[in-house]
Design a protein around this motif. Structure first.
Motif, short mmCIF file in Angstrom:
data_model
loop_
_atom_site.label_atom_id
_atom_site.label_comp_id
_atom_site.label_asym_id
_atom_site.label_seq_id
_atom_site.Cartn_x
_atom_site.Cartn_y
_atom_site.Cartn_z
N GLN A 35 122.63 18.64 51.25
CA GLN A 35 121.79 19.09 52.35
C GLN A 35 121.55 20.59 52.19
O GLN A 35 122.45 21.40 52.41
CB GLN A 35 122.48 18.81 53.68
CG GLN A 35 121.64 19.10 54.89
CD GLN A 35 120.69 17.96 55.20
OE1 GLN A 35 121.04 16.81 55.05
NE2 GLN A 35 119.48 18.29 55.61
N SER B 146 118.82 22.28 53.61
CA SER B 146 118.33 22.80 54.89
C SER B 146 118.19 21.59 55.82
O SER B 146 118.55 20.47 55.46
CB SER B 146 116.99 23.52 54.71
OG SER B 146 115.95 22.60 54.43
N ASP B 147 117.61 21.80 56.98
CA ASP B 147 117.43 20.69 57.92
C ASP B 147 116.53 19.60 57.34
O ASP B 147 116.68 18.42 57.66
CB ASP B 147 116.85 21.18 59.24
CG ASP B 147 117.85 22.03 60.02
OD1 ASP B 147 119.06 21.90 59.74
OD2 ASP B 147 117.42 22.80 60.88
N THR B 148 115.57 19.99 56.52
CA THR B 148 114.58 19.03 56.02
C THR B 148 114.56 18.90 54.50
O THR B 148 113.71 18.23 53.96
CB THR B 148 113.17 19.45 56.48
OG1 THR B 148 112.91 20.76 55.99
CG2 THR B 148 113.05 19.42 57.99
N PHE B 149 115.51 19.52 53.82
CA PHE B 149 115.48 19.55 52.35
C PHE B 149 116.80 19.06 51.79
O PHE B 149 117.85 19.65 52.04
CB PHE B 149 115.18 20.98 51.89
CG PHE B 149 114.88 21.12 50.43
CD1 PHE B 149 113.82 20.45 49.84
CD2 PHE B 149 115.67 21.93 49.63
CE1 PHE B 149 113.55 20.59 48.50
CE2 PHE B 149 115.41 22.07 48.28
CZ PHE B 149 114.34 21.40 47.71
#
Length: 184
Positions: free
Chosen positions: A113, A115-118
């Protein structure tokens, strides 16, 4: 008329999509066999490759015998003591060991993980990075797509999640293919 040309081009491209991977695969196999067969010149085609396979197998057998092991270790220490040879030899040995050795390094696929979206997929290559002062980190190898290279990053352990129930080879194929090959 345009309809016919479009169909012909479409059929050609489909045929190309079908034939090209087969042709390239067969060509690479053929060239590899020729290369191995020509390492030991023999008058009969195919004998050279059998001799190479036999020699490799014999060396593996000899390296596993307890009385021959000191000789192999002595030879390896000699190679490692030569500066440039050391770099090349140890890199190749470690890479080969990562794929076919007793301690396969690409056997722990993970998602990281970032980032939050990556999220990136990779392989844990070292569980403990205390040696570089980072005990809460792991080394994760991220292969590049359509290439034989990649990057190693030190990643916090809490950002790494093991991929359970997925074969390492499927994850590697997925990443190297740029996500085109399915994760089965």
């Amino acid at each position: 008329m345009k309809f016919t040309y479009t169909r012909i081009i479409s059929y050609f491209l489909r045929g190309l999509l079908f034939i090209t991977p087969i042709a390239v695969t067969l060509y690479i196999i053929y060239q590899t066999i020729l290369f191995l067969d020509n390492l030991i010149p023999a008058p009969i085609p195919g004998i050279g490759i059998l001799m190479v396979i036999g020699l490799i197998t014999f060396m593996g057998y000899m390296a596993s015998l307890f009385f021959a092991k000191p000789i192999f270790d002595w030879f390896e220490r000699g190679l490692v003591s030569i500066p440039l040879v050391n770099l090349i030899y140890t890199s190749i040995k470690d890479l080969m060991g990562a794929f076919v050795g007793d301690k396969k390094k690409f056997s722990s696929p993970v998602k990281v993980q970032l980032s939050d979206t990556f999220i990136r997929l990779g392989f844990i290559t070292q569980d403990d990075m205390s040696v570089v002062g980072e005990p809460d980190m792991v080394a994760v190898y991220f292969p590049h797509s359509y290439n034989v290279s990649g990057n190693v990053f030190l990643v916090p352990k809490d950002k790494v999640t093991p991929l359970i129930g997925v074969k390492s080879s499927d994850v590697m194929k997925f990443m190297v293919s740029g996500g085109v090959s399915p994760l089965i």
